[in-house]
Design a protein around this motif. Structure first.
Motif, mmCIF file in Angstrom:
data_model
loop_
_atom_site.group_PDB
_atom_site.id
_atom_site.type_symbol
_atom_site.label_atom_id
_atom_site.label_comp_id
_atom_site.label_asym_id
_atom_site.label_seq_id
_atom_site.Cartn_x
_atom_site.Cartn_y
_atom_site.Cartn_z
ATOM 1 N N PRO A 197 42.831 44.458 47.943
ATOM 2 C CA PRO A 197 44.166 44.930 48.326
ATOM 3 C C PRO A 197 45.249 44.464 47.352
ATOM 4 O O PRO A 197 46.377 44.923 47.422
ATOM 5 C CB PRO A 197 44.369 44.307 49.712
ATOM 6 N N TYR A 198 44.910 43.517 46.465
ATOM 7 C CA TYR A 198 45.872 43.011 45.494
ATOM 8 C C TYR A 198 45.380 43.292 44.084
ATOM 9 O O TYR A 198 44.173 43.252 43.813
ATOM 10 C CB TYR A 198 46.064 41.500 45.652
ATOM 11 N N PRO A 199 46.263 43.581 43.149
ATOM 12 C CA PRO A 199 45.841 43.778 41.759
ATOM 13 C C PRO A 199 45.311 42.466 41.180
ATOM 14 O O PRO A 199 45.869 41.403 41.417
ATOM 15 C CB PRO A 199 47.137 44.210 41.058
ATOM 16 N N THR A 200 44.221 42.562 40.443
ATOM 17 C CA THR A 200 43.609 41.353 39.868
ATOM 18 C C THR A 200 44.214 41.083 38.493
ATOM 19 O O THR A 200 43.580 41.294 37.462
ATOM 20 C CB THR A 200 42.085 41.523 39.755
ATOM 21 N N LEU A 201 45.455 40.620 38.492
ATOM 22 C CA LEU A 201 46.128 40.296 37.242
ATOM 23 C C LEU A 201 45.790 38.873 36.829
ATOM 24 O O LEU A 201 45.569 38.009 37.684
ATOM 25 C CB LEU A 201 47.644 40.428 37.414
ATOM 26 N N PRO A 202 45.759 38.605 35.543
ATOM 27 C CA PRO A 202 45.516 37.231 35.083
ATOM 28 C C PRO A 202 46.585 36.277 35.608
ATOM 29 O O PRO A 202 47.744 36.659 35.788
ATOM 30 C CB PRO A 202 45.586 37.349 33.554
ATOM 31 N N ILE A 203 46.177 35.038 35.826
ATOM 32 C CA ILE A 203 47.102 34.018 36.328
ATOM 33 C C ILE A 203 48.303 33.866 35.400
ATOM 34 O O ILE A 203 49.441 33.669 35.851
ATOM 35 C CB ILE A 203 46.372 32.671 36.480
ATOM 36 N N GLU A 204 48.068 33.978 34.093
ATOM 37 C CA GLU A 204 49.159 33.793 33.136
ATOM 38 C C GLU A 204 50.252 34.846 33.328
ATOM 39 O O GLU A 204 51.443 34.548 33.187
ATOM 40 C CB GLU A 204 48.618 33.865 31.702
ATOM 41 N N ILE A 205 49.858 36.080 33.647
ATOM 42 C CA ILE A 205 50.844 37.139 33.855
ATOM 43 C C ILE A 205 51.626 36.897 35.140
ATOM 44 O O ILE A 205 52.853 37.034 35.178
ATOM 45 C CB ILE A 205 50.152 38.520 33.883
ATOM 46 N N LEU A 206 50.908 36.525 36.204
ATOM 47 C CA LEU A 206 51.585 36.222 37.463
ATOM 48 C C LEU A 206 52.573 35.066 37.271
ATOM 49 O O LEU A 206 53.688 35.090 37.801
ATOM 50 C CB LEU A 206 50.556 35.860 38.534
ATOM 51 N N SER A 219 50.477 32.348 46.349
ATOM 52 C CA SER A 219 51.008 31.051 46.755
ATOM 53 C C SER A 219 50.751 29.948 45.727
ATOM 54 O O SER A 219 51.659 29.202 45.368
ATOM 55 C CB SER A 219 50.429 30.644 48.107
ATOM 56 N N ALA A 220 49.525 29.844 45.244
ATOM 57 C CA ALA A 220 49.190 28.756 44.325
ATOM 58 C C ALA A 220 50.016 28.829 43.039
ATOM 59 O O ALA A 220 50.500 27.813 42.533
ATOM 60 C CB ALA A 220 47.696 28.787 44.007
ATOM 61 N N VAL A 221 50.181 30.060 42.534
ATOM 62 C CA VAL A 221 50.970 30.226 41.309
ATOM 63 C C VAL A 221 52.446 29.925 41.582
ATOM 64 O O VAL A 221 53.120 29.272 40.784
ATOM 65 C CB VAL A 221 50.815 31.661 40.759
#
Length: 366
Positions: free
Chosen positions: A17-26, A50-52
């Motif tokens: 249900p969520y786009p799997t974007l890299p953590i760096e982009i988020l 939340s974690a990001v």
């Protein structure tokens, strides 16, 4: 073919249900959010982010209000995991007039937990309990404080070999002994000794000593690769203050000066040019004198001594007469003729002049 399609369809996983974007982009997206309240809302409303968001929220912290400060410092002192996320901490308490010892102790406990901190600024009332950072294990790259120049500050600085940028806003003398008349304005009339060991601060490149006299600046500059300096000039020690600028192991490239000498407009630029001809940027603010059009024109010979000056600010708190915009343009062109490397000039009226196609333009016009 139909068999392959059907077989393939059986291995397809349900889409997230969520786009799997890299953590760096988020992380980059969330750092663009201006409101900390919005970031805080993300941490409690979106499990996926939340974690990001927590990492972004705790990366840079500025504390000003008492209740806000106590709440945050208590979290950092009790939760090591969150404290490890902090990279920059600004404790701005100059208007907390009666801080308690408990508040100071809480701040120290929190600082001891922020072991990965690289930027720290502490601005508190001068009568606040002395800060003892000896138990803190972080290695800073940037440090700013209003601490007095005492032994505890020396010990702390000598334990920071990675420090690149240092700002000291404290005083080195008893405020009751300050000299505050037009001829002897001096915030450090009887400085106490301030001696750093030769091996301390081996990487220091930028120093802002807001109230310091020449002895303190000399102790910090000597043998260190400092290329950018901000300092005051007091009337009774101008030449000593300028002389110590040559004690750095690297040439000074950028110099910011606030002058408290009423005679500064007559000699200051020439004295700086004689000592530091390779400056790239020079910013001078003269507080106790006036700068007239004639005086600005008389600075031309001094400008000829600079070999690489690109950015020049020459401001005064007052002007003896109003200098028109046409007059300022003429002065800018005259200065550039004497110092062809100049790209940007700020004159006493506060306007920014820059060269465009061989013509000096005012930023207001553009």
């Amino acid at each position: 073919m139909q068999h392959l399609i059907e077989g393939s369809s059986q291995t397809v996983l349900p889409s997230s249900p969520y786009p799997t974007l890299p953590i760096e982009i988020l992380d980059s997206v969330l750092r663009c959010v201006q409101s900390r309240d919005d970031i805080r809302n993300v941490t409690i409303s979106n499990k996926h982010l939340s974690a990001v968001a927590v990492r972004v929220l705790y990366h840079t912290i500025r504390l000003e209000k008492p209740m806000e400060s106590v709440k945050c410092l208590r979290i950092l002192s009790q939760n090591t995991r969150l404290a490890l996320l902090v990279r920059s901490l600004d404790i701005h308490w100059p208007f907390i007039y009666y801080p308690t010892r408990n508040m100071y102790t809480l701040a120290i406990r929190a600082l001891c937990n922020t072991t990965l901190l690289n930027t720290l600024s502490i601005d508190g009332p001068t009568d606040f309990h002395p800060w003892d950072l000896s138990e803190c294990s972080f290695q800073l790259k940037k440090f700013s404080a209003s601490f007095p120049y005492d032994d505890s500050l020396i010990r702390f600085l000598e334990a920071q070999p990675s420090l690149l940028d240092l700002t000291l806003r404290g005083f080195n003398s008893d405020p009751a002994k300050f000299s505050l008349n037009l001829s002897t304005f001096n915030l450090n009339p009887n400085p106490t000794p301030f001696s750093l060991s030769p091996g301390a601060l081996p990487r220091l490149s930028r120093l802002r000593a807001i109230h310091a006299g020449p002895d303190i600046i000399a102790s910090i500059l000597e043998g260190r690769p400092v290329t950018q300096v901000s300092m005051p000039l007091y009337a009774d020690c101008v030449y000593r203050s300028l002389h110590v600028l040559n004690m750095s192991s690297e040439p000074i490239e950028r110099l910011n000066i606030i002058s408290f000498d009423p005679n500064a407009p007559v000699y200051l630029l020439d004295e700086i040019a004689s000592r530091l001809p390779n400056l790239e940027a020079l910013h001078i603010v003269i507080l106790l004198a006036q700068c007239s059009e004639a005086l600005l024109e008389a600075l031309v010979p001094a400008l000829k001594k600079f070999k690489a000056l690109q950015y020049l600010t020459y401001m005064s708190a007052t002007s003896s007469d109003d200098v028109s915009q046409d007059d300022e343009q003429k002065i800018a062109a005259m200065w550039h003729k004497s110092c062809p490397t100049l790209k940007t000039i700020i004159l006493p009226m506060g306007k920014v002049w820059f060269i465009d196609n061989s013509k000096w333009m005012c930023l207001e016009e553009s």
